[in-house]
Design a protein around this motif. Structure first.
Motif, PDB file in Angstrom:
ATOM      1  N   GLY A  99       0.816  -1.203   0.000  1.00 14.93           N
ATOM      2  CA  GLY A  99       0.000   0.000   0.000  1.00 14.93           C
ATOM      3  C   GLY A  99       0.844   1.244   0.000  1.00 14.93           C
ATOM      4  O   GLY A  99       2.012   1.236  -0.432  1.00 14.93           O
ATOM      5  N   GLY A 100       0.261   2.320   0.496  1.00 13.76           N
ATOM      6  CA  GLY A 100       0.955   3.602   0.519  1.00 13.76           C
ATOM      7  C   GLY A 100       0.515   4.445   1.691  1.00 13.76           C
ATOM      8  O   GLY A 100      -0.517   4.188   2.323  1.00 13.76           O
ATOM      9  N   GLU A 101       1.330   5.448   1.975  1.00 10.86           N
ATOM     10  CA  GLU A 101       1.040   6.332   3.096  1.00 10.86           C
ATOM     11  C   GLU A 101       1.409   7.764   2.737  1.00 10.86           C
ATOM     12  O   GLU A 101       2.474   8.014   2.149  1.00 10.86           O
ATOM     13  N   PHE A 102       0.519   8.689   3.065  1.00 11.05           N
ATOM     14  CA  PHE A 102       0.767  10.113   2.833  1.00 11.05           C
ATOM     15  C   PHE A 102       0.983  10.799   4.169  1.00 11.05           C
ATOM     16  O   PHE A 102       0.173  10.667   5.092  1.00 11.05           O
ATOM     17  N   ALA A 103       2.095  11.517   4.288  1.00  6.01           N
ATOM     18  CA  ALA A 103       2.456  12.179   5.548  1.00  6.01           C
ATOM     19  C   ALA A 103       1.684  13.484   5.704  1.00  6.01           C
ATOM     20  O   ALA A 103       1.777  14.375   4.864  1.00  6.01           O
ATOM     21  N   LEU A 104       0.922  13.580   6.789  1.00  7.62           N
ATOM     22  CA  LEU A 104       0.259  14.836   7.124  1.00  7.62           C
ATOM     23  C   LEU A 104       1.185  15.746   7.916  1.00  7.62           C
ATOM     24  O   LEU A 104       1.081  16.965   7.856  1.00  7.62           O
ATOM     25  N   SER A 105       2.069  15.125   8.688  1.00  6.54           N
ATOM     26  CA  SER A 105       3.084  15.845   9.446  1.00  6.54           C
ATOM     27  C   SER A 105       4.244  14.882   9.665  1.00  6.54           C
ATOM     28  O   SER A 105       4.245  13.765   9.151  1.00  6.54           O
ATOM     29  N   GLN A 106       5.225  15.293  10.428  1.00  3.65           N
ATOM     30  CA  GLN A 106       6.379  14.436  10.669  1.00  3.65           C
ATOM     31  C   GLN A 106       5.994  13.146  11.393  1.00  3.65           C
ATOM     32  O   GLN A 106       6.599  12.088  11.165  1.00  3.65           O
ATOM     33  N   HIS A 107       4.975  13.213  12.226  1.00  2.00           N
ATOM     34  CA  HIS A 107       4.633  12.068  13.071  1.00  2.00           C
ATOM     35  C   HIS A 107       3.291  11.415  12.749  1.00  2.00           C
ATOM     36  O   HIS A 107       2.965  10.377  13.331  1.00  2.00           O
TER      37      HIS A 107
END
Length: 241
Positions: free
Chosen positions: A191-199
């Motif tokens: 899958g995939g992941e989109f960073a909203l912030s550093q954490h």
């Protein structure tokens, strides 16, 4: 079955990821925490059985390096299906069909009767292993993994009111009133992941695995698809390249 809903869910998740991919610059991620955790909505679908389950998915992992991680995976789901004669092994099918024909001959069942027992299912999955991670976008991460683990499933059949044949079959197939089984599974996921912030990020993923619970009453194994989306959390020391 709820295959159409599952497909809409998958298409929507993929559309979101491909929409944000072009705006994620080609640059190494500045922070990769040593630990991460995830929790989200899960849709578990076994189309060969007509079984679709909605539930919860959780993961926890450690990143020894930026390009791979290792961790545990757990999911659960609730759903329902119809247990029909064609799902049974040949010998058991013959027994059920012979008993059904006898009930029809005695006038207890209509001539066009077909056995279909409503069955509630509760499924849990447990897995542990590695994951390969691609981090060459500043805010978007891709990953793939083998899916190896164990599945625990509880199936509870319920007779339809005024059906005199279903209680007989339920008593034969599930004397305790339910069936409980553990079995292994294997497959792959990613899958995939989109960073909203550093954490904090938003993760979408899919796994496809093969399993065969209740092999005493189900003739064939099945392919199971798990779709999941939800927030992810990253913390700990920034990992070296």
């Amino acid at each position: 079955m709820k295959i159409a809903r599952v497909r809409r869910f998958a298409v929507a998740a993929l559309a979101v990821f491909f929409a944000v991919l072009p705006i994620s610059p080609l640059a190494q991620q500045s922070y990769v925490g040593r630990y991460d955790a995830y929790m989200g909505f899960a849709d578990i679908n076994s189309p060969d059985l007509g079984l679709n389950e909605s539930g919860f998915h959780a993961q926890a992992g450690m990143n020894p390096r930026r390009w791979y991680s290792i961790g545990g995976d757990y999911s659960l789901g609730w759903g329902s299906q119809l247990l029909t004669t064609n799902l049974l092994p040949a010998a058991l099918q013959a027994q059920v069909n012979a008993a059904q024909a006898g009930y029809i001959a005695l006038g207890y069942l209509p001539a066009n009767y077909h056995l279909a027992v409503p069955t509630n299912a509760f499924t849990e999955t447990f897995a542990f292993g590695p994951q390969l991670v691609y981090r060459h976008f500043s805010r978007f991460t891709l990953f793939v993994r083998p899916s190896l683990g164990a599945l625990r499933e509880r199936a509870t059949p319920h007779a339809v009111p005024n059906d005199v044949f279903q209680p007989v079959i339920i008593a034969q197939l599930a004397p305790a009133g339910y069936k409980l089984d553990w079995t292994g599974f294997y497959g792959a996921g990613g899958g995939g992941e989109f960073a909203l912030s550093q954490h904090i990020g938003i993760r979408g993923q899919m796994d496809v695995v093969y399993n065969h619970p209740f092999n005493d009453i189900l003739a064939n194994g099945r392919w199971t698809f798990r779709y999941s989306v939800g927030p992810s959390f990253h913390f700990g020391k920034n990992q070296a390249k």
